[in-house]
Design a protein around this motif. Structure first.
Motif, PDB file in Angstrom:
ATOM      1  N   LYS A 106       0.001  -0.522  -4.708  1.00  0.00           N
ATOM      2  CA  LYS A 106      -1.281  -0.036  -4.857  1.00  0.00           C
ATOM      3  C   LYS A 106      -0.373   2.077  -4.927  1.00  0.00           C
ATOM      4  O   LYS A 106       0.346   2.092  -4.189  1.00  0.00           O
TER       5      LYS A 106
ATOM      6  N   ASP B 223      -0.014   4.821  -4.783  1.00  0.00           N
ATOM      7  CA  ASP B 223      -0.607   6.121  -3.669  1.00  0.00           C
ATOM      8  C   ASP B 223      -1.768   7.204  -4.496  1.00  0.00           C
ATOM      9  O   ASP B 223      -1.055   7.944  -5.952  1.00  0.00           O
TER      10      ASP B 223
ATOM     11  N   ASP C  38       1.166  -1.018  -0.607  1.00  0.00           N
ATOM     12  CA  ASP C  38       0.375   0.194  -0.367  1.00  0.00           C
ATOM     13  C   ASP C  38       0.878   0.864  -0.244  1.00  0.00           C
ATOM     14  O   ASP C  38       2.079   1.157   0.550  1.00  0.00           O
ATOM     15  N   ASP C  39       0.035   2.405  -0.628  1.00  0.00           N
ATOM     16  CA  ASP C  39       1.034   3.666  -0.217  1.00  0.00           C
ATOM     17  C   ASP C  39       2.326   3.691  -1.152  1.00  0.00           C
ATOM     18  O   ASP C  39       3.505   4.292  -0.776  1.00  0.00           O
TER      19      ASP C  39
ATOM     20  N   GLU D  75      -5.252   4.069  -6.603  1.00  0.00           N
ATOM     21  CA  GLU D  75      -6.052   4.545  -5.595  1.00  0.00           C
ATOM     22  C   GLU D  75      -7.062   5.787  -5.876  1.00  0.00           C
ATOM     23  O   GLU D  75      -5.610   6.191  -6.071  1.00  0.00           O
TER      24      GLU D  75
HETATM   25 CA    CA Z   1      -3.187   3.731   0.416  1.00  0.00          CA
END
Ligand code: CA
Ligand code: C2E
Ligand code: CA
Ligand code: CA
Length: 278
Positions: A200, A202, A179-180, A236
Motif C-alpha cells: 500500500k 502511503d 502498509d505505509d 491510499e
Molecule cells: Ca496506511
C-alpha cells in the motif's frame, strides 16, 4: 533571569503532568472499553481500478468514548501499544471483522476481502497467530477473505521473527499486505522474500503527487516494483479525480480514499456494495 527560568520549569512540568494524567486516564478507559462495547469497526471500501468496483475493505477501529466522544485511533492505538492493551484490541478487531464477513457472506452479500491492521507489538508474538486461527475456525470463513496489514517499519524491526509469523499466515492461506510502504527502509529483496500479496503506497505520497514530481517518481517506482514481483499495489488516501487519474495511468491495481468513500459503519458499507457506485 533565574526566577523566570524556574517559572518556565514549573510551567513545563505542569504541561508534562497534564500529558501524563491524560495518558493515564485514557489507558484506564481503554481497559474498560472492550467490556463496555465502546469500540466499533468502520470499513473503508477498496476499489479495483480496472472494474472500478468495490473489491473489499479496510477495517478501521473507532472508539466512542462515553465522555470524550469519538477518540481517534491515531491517539489511543499508540497508548495501547505501549501498555500492552493492543493485544486485546487486536484480538477483538480480528474476531469482529471475521464474524462480520462470515455473516455477510452467509446472507448472500459479496463483501470482497477484509484487511485488518496489526500493530507490531502483538505481531511479534505468537498470540496473533492463535487469534487468527481460532477466529477463522470458529466462524468457518474462508481464510482468503482475510488480509493482515502490517507496516513496513514493523516488518523491518525484527526481520526473522516477522518472517516466521508471515510464513504461518501464508500457510493458513491468509493474505498479507504491507502498509505505509515507502516511508520506511525496507529493501526490495526483503519484500520479495516475504511473499506479500499487496503493498500500500502511503497516503503522504499520493497526497502531493500532482504538485510534487518527486512523489510521483516514488509512486511510479513502487508500482513498477509491484508489477515485476507480482504484488498488487494499492494507493491510499486518494482524494481527487486528478490523483485517481494519475495513479490509474501508472498502473496501480487498487485505490482507497475519500474520493470514493470515508470509512463507514457496517450497514453503510453493505449499502455501498449493493449500489455499486463507482
Ligand atoms: Ca496506511
Ligand atoms: P492506516 O492504517 O494508515 O489507515 C489509514 C488512515 O487514513 C485511516 O485513519 C483512514 O481513515 C485515513 N484515510 C483514508 N482515506 C483517506 C483520505 O482520502 N484522506 C485522508 N486525509 N485520510 C484518509 P484512521 O482510521 O484515523 O486510522 C489511523 C491509524 O490508526 C491507521 O493508519 C492505523 O495505523 C491505526 N489503526 C486504525 N484502526 C486500527 C486497528 O483496528 N488496529 C490497529 N492496530 N491499528 C489501527
Ligand atoms: Ca492500514
Ligand atoms: Ca499509517
Amino acid at each position: 533571569a533565574k526566577k523566570s527560568g524556574r517559572n518556565n520549569y514549573q510551567f513545563f512540568r505542569k504541561e508534562l503532568n497534564a500529558e501524563v494524567v491524560e495518558r493515564f486516564s485514557l489507558e484506564r478507559d481503554i481497559s474498560r472499553a472492550l467490556d463496555r462495547n465502546e469500540f466499533i469497526l468502520y470499513y473503508q471500501p477498496k476499489i479495483d481500478l480496472r472494474s472500478m468496483g468495490i473489491v473489499g475493505a479496510e477495517a478501521l477501529i473507532r472508539w466512542n468514548h462515553p465522555e470524550r466522544g469519538m477518540v481517534s485511533p491515531a491517539k489511543f492505538i499508540p497508548i495501547a501499544e505501549e501498555s500492552g492493551q493492543i493485544v486485546g484490541i487486536n484480538r477483538w478487531v480480528v474476531k469482529t471483522a471475521i464474524e462480520q464477513w462470515q455473516k455477510w457472506i452467509s446472507t448472500g452479500h459479496v463483501p470482497g476481502t477484509v484487511a485488518v491492521n496489526m500493530s507490531g507489538y502483538q505481531f511479534a508474538q505468537q498470540k496473533v497467530m492463535n487469534t487468527v486461527a481460532e477466529a477463522l475456525e470458529l466462524s468457518g470463513l474462508d481464510p482468503e477473505f482475510l488480509e493482515i496489514e502490517i507496516t513496513e517499519n514493523i516488518l523491518m524491526q525484527n526481520i526473522s521473527e516477522a518472517a516466521a509469523v508471515l510464513q504461518q499466515l501464508k500457510n493458513m492461506r491468509v493474505r498479507i499486505g504491507i502498509d505505509d510502504f515507502g516511508t520506511g527502509y525496507s529493501s526490495l529483496s526483503y519484500i520479495s522474500s516475504f511473499k506479500v500479496d499487496t503493498i500500500k503506497i502511503d497516503r503522504s505520497f499520493v497526497m502531493g503527487c500532482i504538485e510534487k514530481p518527486d512523489n510521483l517518481v516514488i509512486i511510479k517506482t513502487i508500482i513498477a516494483m509491484g508489477q515485476s514481483l507480482g504484488i498488487k499495489v494499492v494507493a491510499e488516501g486518494v482524494e481527487t479525480a486528478e490523483q485517481l487519474e494519475l495513479i490509474r495511468q501508472h498502473g496501480a491495481d487498487m485505490a482507497q480514499g475519500y474520493y470514493f468513500s470515508k470509512p463507514v459503519p457496517p450497514e453503510e458499507y453493505i449499502r455501498l456494495l449493493d449500489k455499486k457506485l463507482y
